[in-house]
Scaffold this active site. Structure first.
Site, mmCIF file in Angstrom:
data_model
loop_
_atom_site.group_PDB
_atom_site.id
_atom_site.type_symbol
_atom_site.label_atom_id
_atom_site.label_comp_id
_atom_site.label_asym_id
_atom_site.label_seq_id
_atom_site.Cartn_x
_atom_site.Cartn_y
_atom_site.Cartn_z
ATOM 1 N N TYR A 170 0.828 -1.207 0.000
ATOM 2 C CA TYR A 170 0.000 0.000 0.000
ATOM 3 C C TYR A 170 0.865 1.261 0.000
ATOM 4 O O TYR A 170 0.644 2.187 -0.777
ATOM 5 C CB TYR A 170 -0.916 -0.015 1.227
ATOM 6 C CG TYR A 170 -1.829 1.183 1.324
ATOM 7 C CD1 TYR A 170 -3.002 1.246 0.584
ATOM 8 C CD2 TYR A 170 -1.519 2.254 2.161
ATOM 9 C CE1 TYR A 170 -3.839 2.344 0.675
ATOM 10 C CE2 TYR A 170 -2.356 3.352 2.252
ATOM 11 C CZ TYR A 170 -3.515 3.391 1.507
ATOM 12 O OH TYR A 170 -4.332 4.482 1.586
ATOM 13 N N GLU A 171 1.879 1.286 0.871
ATOM 14 C CA GLU A 171 2.727 2.477 0.944
ATOM 15 C C GLU A 171 3.546 2.645 -0.335
ATOM 16 O O GLU A 171 3.739 3.757 -0.826
ATOM 17 C CB GLU A 171 3.648 2.395 2.163
ATOM 18 C CG GLU A 171 4.392 3.689 2.427
ATOM 19 C CD GLU A 171 5.118 3.681 3.758
ATOM 20 O OE1 GLU A 171 5.803 4.674 4.047
ATOM 21 O OE2 GLU A 171 5.009 2.695 4.497
ATOM 22 N N TYR A 172 4.035 1.517 -0.886
ATOM 23 C CA TYR A 172 4.737 1.568 -2.184
ATOM 24 C C TYR A 172 3.822 2.159 -3.249
ATOM 25 O O TYR A 172 4.214 3.047 -4.018
ATOM 26 C CB TYR A 172 5.179 0.161 -2.588
ATOM 27 C CG TYR A 172 5.814 0.095 -3.958
ATOM 28 C CD1 TYR A 172 7.193 0.196 -4.109
ATOM 29 C CD2 TYR A 172 5.040 -0.046 -5.105
ATOM 30 C CE1 TYR A 172 7.783 0.147 -5.364
ATOM 31 C CE2 TYR A 172 5.612 -0.085 -6.364
ATOM 32 C CZ TYR A 172 6.985 0.006 -6.489
ATOM 33 O OH TYR A 172 7.559 -0.033 -7.741
ATOM 34 N N ASP A 173 2.590 1.666 -3.300
ATOM 35 C CA ASP A 173 1.640 2.129 -4.311
ATOM 36 C C ASP A 173 1.346 3.619 -4.151
ATOM 37 O O ASP A 173 1.203 4.344 -5.140
ATOM 38 C CB ASP A 173 0.332 1.335 -4.221
ATOM 39 C CG ASP A 173 0.520 -0.127 -4.610
ATOM 40 O OD1 ASP A 173 1.472 -0.409 -5.360
ATOM 41 O OD2 ASP A 173 -0.279 -0.966 -4.167
ATOM 42 N N LYS B 63 -6.324 -11.013 -7.875
ATOM 43 C CA LYS B 63 -4.885 -10.783 -8.034
ATOM 44 C C LYS B 63 -4.155 -11.625 -6.975
ATOM 45 O O LYS B 63 -4.133 -11.270 -5.798
ATOM 46 C CB LYS B 63 -4.548 -9.302 -7.876
ATOM 47 C CG LYS B 63 -3.098 -8.971 -8.157
ATOM 48 C CD LYS B 63 -2.883 -7.458 -8.105
ATOM 49 C CE LYS B 63 -1.431 -7.126 -8.406
ATOM 50 N NZ LYS B 63 -0.512 -7.639 -7.369
ATOM 51 N N GLU C 214 0.532 -17.150 -12.169
ATOM 52 C CA GLU C 214 1.116 -16.894 -10.855
ATOM 53 C C GLU C 214 1.365 -18.215 -10.131
ATOM 54 O O GLU C 214 0.500 -19.094 -10.095
ATOM 55 C CB GLU C 214 0.150 -16.040 -10.035
ATOM 56 C CG GLU C 214 0.813 -15.216 -8.974
ATOM 57 C CD GLU C 214 1.430 -13.925 -9.510
ATOM 58 O OE1 GLU C 214 2.069 -13.230 -8.701
ATOM 59 O OE2 GLU C 214 1.283 -13.619 -10.708
ATOM 60 N N LYS D 236 -6.239 -2.324 -5.661
ATOM 61 C CA LYS D 236 -5.496 -2.792 -4.490
ATOM 62 C C LYS D 236 -6.344 -2.625 -3.223
ATOM 63 O O LYS D 236 -6.934 -1.571 -2.996
ATOM 64 C CB LYS D 236 -4.180 -2.006 -4.349
ATOM 65 C CG LYS D 236 -3.275 -2.062 -5.584
ATOM 66 C CD LYS D 236 -2.870 -3.470 -5.947
ATOM 67 C CE LYS D 236 -1.822 -4.042 -5.043
ATOM 68 N NZ LYS D 236 -0.489 -3.453 -5.188
ATOM 69 N N CYS E 204 24.895 9.905 15.171
ATOM 70 C CA CYS E 204 26.202 9.609 15.755
ATOM 71 C C CYS E 204 27.247 10.131 14.775
ATOM 72 O O CYS E 204 27.275 9.713 13.612
ATOM 73 C CB CYS E 204 26.364 8.104 15.966
ATOM 74 S SG CYS E 204 28.059 7.619 16.375
ATOM 75 N N CYS F 167 32.736 4.609 14.710
ATOM 76 C CA CYS F 167 31.640 3.801 15.247
ATOM 77 C C CYS F 167 31.573 2.472 14.489
ATOM 78 O O CYS F 167 31.456 2.449 13.254
ATOM 79 C CB CYS F 167 30.318 4.554 15.110
ATOM 80 S SG CYS F 167 28.881 3.592 15.600
#
Length: 701
Positions: free
Chosen positions: A51-54, A132, A187, A325, A437, A442
């Site tokens: 969802y966030e990618y889309d 899908k 698929e 989606k 930092c 480190c």
């Protein structure tokens, strides 16, 4: 312009009157999407949800459409995501395996329907609606009725040959009655029941995060016997050359596949109009949890193939299909603790440890918390009940704490003051919310820097995991990335080096054991991968150096302009700023980096071990004929099918002629390149505008 996630969380405000701010946002979206593609397809371990990618991709497409001056042919909005492993033979797809554009709500579906009506000038058409499946895309070929080849989608142009493994799928016939050449696409997946069975195997060293990862790992396993035991399934939904079957409609193709005993979904429906599509989507949304396998959306296709060329394609998507989606699922769980970590740039990250919960098919027990301001602003406390949504196949994100469920046990999480790795004092940079930092010595920062140098976008050293790098560094076998190129002389030390592992027992305790960091074969493979990386083009090495603001895209632009690391090192800020995809901050960062004696020493060592410093142009030997000189710096549009993929032709035209390739014919178009089965609409428009038509395959000459 506001971007809102789940109608709750406002991510940022974008000043649409500020071109520089818009360009920066576009560049950040492209950088993030390229990283997400690598994580999803290459590592099979994404850090963000579908969802966030889309949402990122949708925003990028909107901005590129609204501001065409910032558009780029190399944008991830123009590419099919994917990854090709070195473990299998590579196979070029005769017809590229494209991805689909996305719809997220009814408004998007109505726009899609309206665009189809405009393209064909009629409302006399219908749709096919298909679930899908959340699996791995596959192309299977038959010849003389026999299954002869199976290839993964890969990057859309080139995939992996997994023929032996695909033959282990019991439902897929090895022989069919149709005796001519045939390609089918579908698929590969695992049912929920089979996925649970695999993950419950006590001999499995590491559980799969979800069914998709398990299916992908099983299909791409080098041992077909293991693949056979995993009980993979497959469903097919597309025949690229369906017209050769004398079939003109998608729904009829599915019926034909069914008659050949090729497995298809039983949930496919034919809908007469978009309202029928919306009703079917509502039905599938309500019943998705009842499916025997995971589905992550619904595919809608125009039924009649005769409309396809008329409707057209982008470089990435067919315009005659779209994927609806599902919205992200939100669940509640308890926040137990927060781990603080440091990244390669010194930025401090926060990982929440949660009560384990099933979320969209995955068992998750960790979540990301962005930065300390996010924790403070959202009043998130230890022992809170929190809402989470899927932000990756393993790591979700916390949306908010549920204050009404507090029971008095909650504790404020204090802002860290010291680095969790080296204990140095943390610093907040001007105009930034993150803590950093700044200690160059480190340990964790240095390990992360070497891992970045080895990553796919940089030197692409396959098989060199973060755990191996950590052991090499902590055992003082390497001190930085260039030391990797001296490992060939340290075989005895490496094979003698032990790595600690822990196995979880049934009673919850852990048993510690050791094993060699390398065996003969794994040592040879790593050394070969390291040696291979020496011949990378300049932009890969430049990316791996980790110079602030210089990602792969900028590195490519700089490499094309300056041709070598030496030339770039001598460039002035003014010269750098003339290169596309750069700016004042980047030029200052580059000049400062190359002026540092420590970095100059690193470059000297890199040159000494044989790392290539020069830009490699794959079309460098191409000599442009006199009759083709007129193509220089012009604008092209491509239509129809050819002996090469559109992306190959596009890359050739852009590289050889320094030209631009556009998706649609307009007054700015200089040439229309026409292949077989070309769309009538583009030809007609080109003729109306008196645009020159090219039919010769000049890229073969």
């Amino acid at each position: 312009m506001f971007v809102i996630l789940h109608n709750k969380l406002i991510i940022y405000y974008l000043d649409m009157s500020n071109n520089k701010e818009i360009l920066n946002r576009i560049q950040n979206l492209r950088k993030n999407l390229n990283q997400y593609n690598y994580e999803y397809y290459g590592l099979e371990n994404p850090s963000v949800s579908d969802y966030e990618y889309d949402m990122c991709l949708k925003e990028l497409i909107q901005l590129e459409t609204q501001y065409p001056e910032f558009d780029s042919p190399n944008s991830p909005s123009k590419k099919v995501g994917g990854y090709i492993s070195e473990k299998f033979n590579k196979v070029k797809h005769e017809i590229p395996m494209m991805s689909l554009s996305n719809a997220f709500d009814e408004e998007d579906l109505l726009k899609f329907d309206n665009d189809i009506k405009k393209a064909i000038g009629s409302s006399d058409f219908s749709y096919v609606v298909e679930p899908k499946i959340d699996g791995l895309s596959i192309s299977v070929k038959y010849k003389d009725g026999n299954l002869i080849q199976a290839v993964t989608r890969g990057d859309g142009e080139i995939g992996e040959d997994v023929t032996q493994n695909i033959k282990t799928i019991k439902s897929l016939p090895l022989n069919i009655e149709y005796d001519k050449d045939l390609e089918i696409r579908g698929e590969v997946f695992l049912t929920k029941k089979d996925f649970e069975k695999i993950n419950s195997d006590p001999n499995l060293t590491k559980k799969f995060a979800n069914a998709r990862n398990a299916a992908s790992g099983s299909l791409r396993n080098l041992d077909s016997n293991i693949t056979a035991k995993r009980n993979l399934s497959a469903l097919f939904y597309y025949v690229p050359k369906a017209t050769e079957l004398k079939i003109a409609k998608q729904y009829d193709v599915l019926s034909w596949l069914d008659k050949q005993l090729i497995p298809i979904s039983r949930e496919i429906r034919h809908c007469n109009n978009i309202q029928g599509v919306i009703e079917r989507i509502s039905e599938l949304t309500d019943t998705r949890d009842q499916f025997k396998y995971d589905i992550d959306g619904i595919v809608i296709k125009v039924n009649d193939f005769n409309h396809y060329e008329e409707i057209g394609y982008t470089s990435k998507f067919p315009k005659w299909a779209i994927a609806y989606k599902f919205p992200a699922v939100v669940k509640q769980t308890k926040l137990n603790s927060i781990d603080v970590t440091v990244g390669r740039t010194g930025r401090i990250n926060y990982i929440a440890n949660l009560d384990e919960i099933l979320l969209e098919g995955s068992q998750v027990k960790k979540a990301t918390l962005h930065n300390y301001d996010y924790i403070k602003d959202h009043e998130i406390m230890l022992n809170d009940i929190v809402e989470i949504y899927k932000a990756g196949e393993i790591i979700p994100k916390i949306i908010r704490s549920i204050k009404e469920k507090r029971d008095g046990s909650q504790v404020v999480f204090p802002e860290p003051t010291n680095c969790p790795s080296c204990d140095s004092k943390l610093v907040k940079k001007e105009q930034e919310v993150d803590l950093y930092c700044l200690n160059e010595n480190c340990v964790e920062k240095q390990i992360q820097q070497i891992e970045y140098f080895s990553s796919r976008d940089a030197m692409n050293i396959e098989g060199l995991s973060i755990s191996i790098i950590s052991q090499l560094f902590r055992n003082k076998i390497i001190n930085d990335a260039i030391d990797l190129y001296e490992l060939a002389h340290k075989k005895e030390i490496l094979i003698a080096t032990k790595q600690k592992f822990y196995r979880k027992n049934d009673d919850g305790t852990k048993t510690e054991f050791e094993r060699s960091l390398f065996k003969d074969k794994s040592f040879t493979n790593i050394i070969e991968a390291i040696e291979k990386s020496k011949s990378n083009s300049m932009e890969k090495f430049l990316t791996g150096l980790g110079i602030k603001y210089v990602g792969l895209r900028a590195a490519k632009a700089l490499s094309k302009r300056f041709k070598s690391i030496e030339e770039l090192a001598m460039a002035t800020r003014e010269e750098i700023e003339q290169v596309p995809d750069t700016g004042e901050k980047m030029s200052e960062s580059l000049v400062n980096w190359f002026s540092d004696p420590k970095n100059q020493d690193l470059l000297w060592r890199a040159k000494k071990v044989g790392i290539n410093f020069n830009y490699i142009n794959e079309f460098n030997d191409v000599v442009v004929k006199n009759e083709h000189q007129k193509y220089m710096n012009k604008t092209f549009v491509i239509t129809g099918s050819f002996n090469k993929s559109r992306n190959e032709i596009k890359n050739y035209i852009e590289s050889v002629f320094n030209a631009k390739v556009s998706d649609s014919v307009s007054k700015k178009t200089d040439y229309l390149v026409v292949g077989e089965n070309a769309g009538d609409s583009k030809l007609k428009k080109a003729n109306d505008l008196k645009i020159e038509i090219i039919t010769e395959p000049f890229w073969d000459n």
